[in-house]
Motif scaffolding. Structure first.
Motif, PDB file in Angstrom:
ATOM      1  N   LEU A 192       0.826  -1.211   0.000  1.00 41.86           N
ATOM      2  CA  LEU A 192       0.000   0.000   0.000  1.00 41.86           C
ATOM      3  C   LEU A 192       0.859   1.260   0.000  1.00 41.86           C
ATOM      4  O   LEU A 192       0.477   2.280  -0.573  1.00 41.86           O
ATOM      5  N   SER A 193       2.020   1.196   0.636  1.00 45.39           N
ATOM      6  CA  SER A 193       2.914   2.353   0.615  1.00 45.39           C
ATOM      7  C   SER A 193       3.413   2.626  -0.801  1.00 45.39           C
ATOM      8  O   SER A 193       3.588   3.783  -1.200  1.00 45.39           O
ATOM      9  N   THR A 194       3.618   1.557  -1.579  1.00 40.12           N
ATOM     10  CA  THR A 194       4.024   1.737  -2.980  1.00 40.12           C
ATOM     11  C   THR A 194       2.918   2.418  -3.771  1.00 40.12           C
ATOM     12  O   THR A 194       3.177   3.303  -4.594  1.00 40.12           O
ATOM     13  N   LEU A 195       1.685   2.020  -3.517  1.00 36.21           N
ATOM     14  CA  LEU A 195       0.557   2.636  -4.207  1.00 36.21           C
ATOM     15  C   LEU A 195       0.437   4.117  -3.839  1.00 36.21           C
ATOM     16  O   LEU A 195       0.161   4.963  -4.693  1.00 36.21           O
ATOM     17  N   ALA A 196       0.665   4.434  -2.570  1.00 37.00           N
ATOM     18  CA  ALA A 196       0.625   5.831  -2.145  1.00 37.00           C
ATOM     19  C   ALA A 196       1.737   6.628  -2.812  1.00 37.00           C
ATOM     20  O   ALA A 196       1.533   7.801  -3.201  1.00 37.00           O
ATOM     21  N   THR A 197       2.904   6.016  -2.957  1.00 35.48           N
ATOM     22  CA  THR A 197       4.018   6.690  -3.634  1.00 35.48           C
ATOM     23  C   THR A 197       3.687   6.971  -5.094  1.00 35.48           C
ATOM     24  O   THR A 197       3.982   8.062  -5.615  1.00 35.48           O
ATOM     25  N   ILE A 198       3.067   6.012  -5.754  1.00 33.98           N
ATOM     26  CA  ILE A 198       2.685   6.207  -7.157  1.00 33.98           C
ATOM     27  C   ILE A 198       1.681   7.342  -7.292  1.00 33.98           C
ATOM     28  O   ILE A 198       1.760   8.155  -8.218  1.00 33.98           O
ATOM     29  N   SER A 199       0.736   7.421  -6.356  1.00 34.91           N
ATOM     30  CA  SER A 199      -0.286   8.475  -6.431  1.00 34.91           C
ATOM     31  C   SER A 199       0.331   9.859  -6.332  1.00 34.91           C
ATOM     32  O   SER A 199      -0.210  10.829  -6.869  1.00 34.91           O
ATOM     33  N   GLY A 200       1.466   9.966  -5.631  1.00 34.40           N
ATOM     34  CA  GLY A 200       2.126  11.263  -5.537  1.00 34.40           C
ATOM     35  C   GLY A 200       3.181  11.474  -6.595  1.00 34.40           C
ATOM     36  O   GLY A 200       3.383  12.606  -7.064  1.00 34.40           O
ATOM     37  N   ALA A 201       3.863  10.404  -7.003  1.00 31.61           N
ATOM     38  CA  ALA A 201       4.969  10.534  -7.948  1.00 31.61           C
ATOM     39  C   ALA A 201       4.500  10.713  -9.387  1.00 31.61           C
ATOM     40  O   ALA A 201       5.124  11.455 -10.158  1.00 31.61           O
ATOM     41  N   LEU A 257      -1.438  12.833 -14.325  1.00 33.18           N
ATOM     42  CA  LEU A 257      -2.590  13.100 -13.464  1.00 33.18           C
ATOM     43  C   LEU A 257      -3.549  11.915 -13.452  1.00 33.18           C
ATOM     44  O   LEU A 257      -4.102  11.564 -12.403  1.00 33.18           O
ATOM     45  N   PHE A 258      -3.747  11.294 -14.598  1.00 32.06           N
ATOM     46  CA  PHE A 258      -4.644  10.141 -14.688  1.00 32.06           C
ATOM     47  C   PHE A 258      -4.155   9.004 -13.803  1.00 32.06           C
ATOM     48  O   PHE A 258      -4.915   8.437 -13.003  1.00 32.06           O
ATOM     49  N   VAL A 259      -2.860   8.666 -13.916  1.00 31.57           N
ATOM     50  CA  VAL A 259      -2.294   7.588 -13.103  1.00 31.57           C
ATOM     51  C   VAL A 259      -2.368   7.941 -11.622  1.00 31.57           C
ATOM     52  O   VAL A 259      -2.721   7.115 -10.776  1.00 31.57           O
ATOM     53  N   GLY A 260      -2.047   9.201 -11.295  1.00 32.96           N
ATOM     54  CA  GLY A 260      -2.077   9.623  -9.902  1.00 32.96           C
ATOM     55  C   GLY A 260      -3.465   9.560  -9.305  1.00 32.96           C
ATOM     56  O   GLY A 260      -3.641   9.137  -8.153  1.00 32.96           O
ATOM     57  N   ILE A 261      -4.469   9.968 -10.069  1.00 34.61           N
ATOM     58  CA  ILE A 261      -5.844   9.945  -9.567  1.00 34.61           C
ATOM     59  C   ILE A 261      -6.309   8.514  -9.314  1.00 34.61           C
ATOM     60  O   ILE A 261      -6.914   8.213  -8.278  1.00 34.61           O
ATOM     61  N   ILE A 262      -6.018   7.619 -10.263  1.00 36.56           N
ATOM     62  CA  ILE A 262      -6.408   6.216 -10.098  1.00 36.56           C
ATOM     63  C   ILE A 262      -5.742   5.616  -8.857  1.00 36.56           C
ATOM     64  O   ILE A 262      -6.393   4.935  -8.039  1.00 36.56           O
ATOM     65  N   ALA A 263      -4.440   5.874  -8.694  1.00 42.64           N
ATOM     66  CA  ALA A 263      -3.722   5.328  -7.544  1.00 42.64           C
ATOM     67  C   ALA A 263      -4.226   5.927  -6.243  1.00 42.64           C
ATOM     68  O   ALA A 263      -4.359   5.221  -5.227  1.00 42.64           O
ATOM     69  N   PHE A 264      -4.532   7.217  -6.250  1.00 43.74           N
ATOM     70  CA  PHE A 264      -4.995   7.889  -5.033  1.00 43.74           C
ATOM     71  C   PHE A 264      -6.355   7.351  -4.587  1.00 43.74           C
ATOM     72  O   PHE A 264      -6.567   7.031  -3.412  1.00 43.74           O
ATOM     73  N   ILE A 265      -7.286   7.252  -5.536  1.00 43.11           N
ATOM     74  CA  ILE A 265      -8.616   6.727  -5.212  1.00 43.11           C
ATOM     75  C   ILE A 265      -8.526   5.273  -4.761  1.00 43.11           C
ATOM     76  O   ILE A 265      -9.162   4.856  -3.780  1.00 43.11           O
TER      77      ILE A 265
END
Length: 232
Positions: free
Chosen positions: A139-148, A193-201
């Motif tokens: 989950l930390s990797t997913l959070a990193t992707i949402s920001g990176a 932005l698309f990748v970040g939004i998907i990862a964030f949600i």
């Protein structure tokens, strides 16, 4: 396979009536990405890899957390019946057949029956911490992707504008010379932005689902400890 974007070509055609009509030219998404030059392609590939990784983590964690939360409503009632009759072995067998965090918590408590309640509670809490750690995996990797991902997209925006201004500084101010940098700027920003939004949600949805599983674990622990303190 890929969506197409329509751009107006600077050349025009005249109709029989003398009316000037701009021509529309179609570009595929692949062509637009490659028009941004090597840097744009590298950024697009990085964002694509992050998107694949995010989707994999979302699916894998969703299935794992869903399985962890699937618990028979009669599980604790059956455990209660076995413990009250002194049939601890049957209770342990039921826990082994039920592959969920709650079952593993109860199994650890059953293995400690006969010891002080503080020791039993400590053992159950330790198992609970391990189970939560397993649920939080990746989950930390997913959070990193949402920001990176958005940051990488914005980096593509900056490099794309630099490319356009470099062409202008070289004296080439034609539409074709400027288009590559502008394409890179817009495509990388949108993709990031698309990748970040998907990862964030997805991250927040998984956190909410995990919270429900943790609640079930805590409720089962409280019920089990209350069971041990009931008079024989």
């Amino acid at each position: 396979m890929f969506p197409f974007f329509l751009f107006q070509d600077p050349t025009t055609t005249a109709t029989d009536g003398g009316e000037v009509v701009p021509e529309e030219v179609s570009f595929s998404l692949i062509e637009v990405i490659f028009s941004g030059g090597p840097i744009g392609v590298v950024i697009a590939v990085i964002l694509l890899l992050l998107a694949v990784m995010a989707v994999y983590i979302l699916i894998e964690r969703y299935l794992t957390i869903k399985r962890a939360g699937d618990l028979d409503e009669n599980f604790m009632a059956q455990i209660r019946g076995f413990v009250q009759t002194g049939d601890v072995e049957s209770a342990l067998a039921l826990c082994r057949q039920t592959n969920t965090p709650v079952a593993r918590l109860v199994a650890k408590g059953l293995q400690r029956i006969g010891k002080p309640l503080e020791d039993i509670n400590a053992a159950v809490e330790n198992v609970g911490n391990l189970e939560i750690f397993q649920l939080e995996k990746r989950l930390s990797t997913l959070a990193t992707i949402s920001g990176a991902a958005p940051m990488i997209g914005f980096f593509g925006t900056v490099t794309g504008m630099i490319l356009s201004f470099m062409n202008m500084a070289g004296g080439d101010v034609s539409t074709e010379a400027l288009a590559g940098g502008i394409y890179q700027a817009l495509i990388t920003t949108a993709f990031g932005l698309f990748v970040g939004i998907i990862a964030f949600i997805g991250y927040n949805s998984l956190i909410a689902s995990m919270g429900r599983v943790i609640f079930k674990m805590e409720a089962a622990t409280v019920e089990f400890m209350d069971l041990l303190q009931e008079p024989a």
